[in-house]
Design an enzyme around this catalytic site. Structure first.
Site, PDB file in Angstrom:
ATOM      1  N   LEU A  47      40.190  36.262  38.898  1.00 57.89           N
ATOM      2  CA  LEU A  47      40.167  36.790  37.534  1.00 57.89           C
ATOM      3  C   LEU A  47      41.109  36.032  36.603  1.00 57.89           C
ATOM      4  O   LEU A  47      41.027  36.191  35.383  1.00 57.89           O
ATOM      5  CB  LEU A  47      40.546  38.269  37.515  1.00 57.89           C
ATOM      6  N   TYR A  48      42.022  35.216  37.154  1.00 53.99           N
ATOM      7  CA  TYR A  48      42.965  34.481  36.318  1.00 53.99           C
ATOM      8  C   TYR A  48      42.336  33.183  35.842  1.00 53.99           C
ATOM      9  O   TYR A  48      42.574  32.102  36.375  1.00 53.99           O
ATOM     10  CB  TYR A  48      44.263  34.213  37.078  1.00 53.99           C
ATOM     11  N   GLY A  49      41.514  33.331  34.823  1.00 57.31           N
ATOM     12  CA  GLY A  49      40.770  32.205  34.286  1.00 57.31           C
ATOM     13  C   GLY A  49      39.296  32.563  34.217  1.00 57.31           C
ATOM     14  O   GLY A  49      38.929  33.746  34.143  1.00 57.31           O
TER      15      GLY A  49
END
Length: 321
Positions: free
Chosen positions: A51-53
């Site tokens: 989810l980081y990006g």
């Protein structure tokens, strides 16, 4: 030093989200320098997630590139990955199909360069039970796709229920002088009782405890903090009184406000009845990593009492999300 999934980890971890979940991501060269510095200084618990990006470029892709260049460092790192959301969305999907998709996608991108030591669903899907979630992840442990199971942003009852199904390796929750919720809602107490380490994300209050934010306009355009309640208008103005009080303590001690914030967490972790706490400050540059991992002595009883008074006199207003 605490042990997670059979590996020792340093007292401070490292958050990868700041590198790939950023309006202006740093260069890969800068990221690698920061990651190497973190590892050299003992910050070997790394926290990432799909989810980081974006689905096309997130922290999993960065990790692939890093361990391709530095394959010898893979075994030194304890990697915790978050997923379990709908692809490209911040919406939890706890179905078996999606959890498997999420784990398989992380493994596909990592391409054998690094194993997943701990996997956690970023949020518990309200349409499924935590028992169902942990049962699915436990099967993935048996299949050898992941080594351990983590929980993220859960309450004390959920921790207990999950732990009955399968041992929980870590519980990731927000904890800082800016967000002390787990000290009052039994999450910290429950984790201590069950022997589960707490991974404290945003231990610097999303950067505000470093003193870098003095007003709303200091927050960059497109930054997630611009929409969070506690960073808005009168709330931010009031909440910064706590930051200023912490600055005064730091100045007397000859360290930075951020180092005081991290020392407070480490000192909490050393107290009877508290779980092991591993703070994971983010950092996009080598200098930030060095500052965040500096071996600052634990705070004295007098300093902890002073900070406790500061917290009571400067109650943070505005919700976390």
């Amino acid at each position: 030093m605490p042990t997670l999934v059979g590996k020792e980890v340093g007292p401070t971890g490292f958050g990868l989200m700041r590198m790939t979940w950023n309006p202006t991501p740093p260069s890969e060269e800068t990221c690698f320098e920061s990651l190497n510095t973190a590892l050299e200084l003992g910050a070997n618990f790394w926290n990432g997630g799909e989810l980081y990006g974006t689905p096309e470029r997130n922290s999993t892709h960065l990790l692939n590139s890093y361990f391709t260049k530095y394959p010898e460092k893979a075994d030194q790192v304890v990697l915790s990955m978050k997923g379990g959301l709908k692809p490209g969305e911040l919406t939890p999907d706890g179905s078996e199909a999606n959890i498997r998709r999420s784990v398989d996608e992380c493994l596909r991108v990592l391409d054998g360069k690094k194993s997943i030591d701990i996997f956690e669903c970023a949020r518990q899907d309200p349409n499924t039970t935590v028992e169902q979630t942990v049962t699915i992840l436990a099967q993935l442990v048996k299949e050898g796709k992941i080594k351990g199971i983590g929980l993220s942003e859960v309450d004390a009852e959920t921790v207990r229920r999950a732990h009955k199904v399968h041992p929980i390796a870590a519980v990731e929750v927000e904890l800082s002088l800016w967000a002390t919720d787990i000290l009052h809602n039994d999450v910290a107490k429950t984790c201590a009782e069950l022997g589960i380490p707490v991974v404290a994300y945003s231990p610097l209050g999303r950067g505000v405890l470093t003193g870098s934010i003095t007003k709303w306009s200091d927050i960059p355009e497109g930054d997630f903090r611009r929409i969070l309640p506690k960073y808005q208008g009168e709330a931010l103005e009031k909440n910064l009184k706590l930051v200023n009080a912490v600055k005064n303590v730091a100045e007397r001690k000859g360290i930075t406000p951020g180092q005081i914030a991290l020392a407070w967490i480490k000192t909490l972790s050393d107290k009877p009845g508290m779980p092991t706490i591993i703070p994971i400050p983010g950092g996009t540059t080598k200098d930030k990593v060095i500052q965040n991992t500096k071996d600052v002595p634990l705070l004295s009883d007098e300093e902890m009492k002073e900070i406790d008074t500061i917290l009571k006199e400067n109650e943070i207003i505005g919700s976390r999300y």
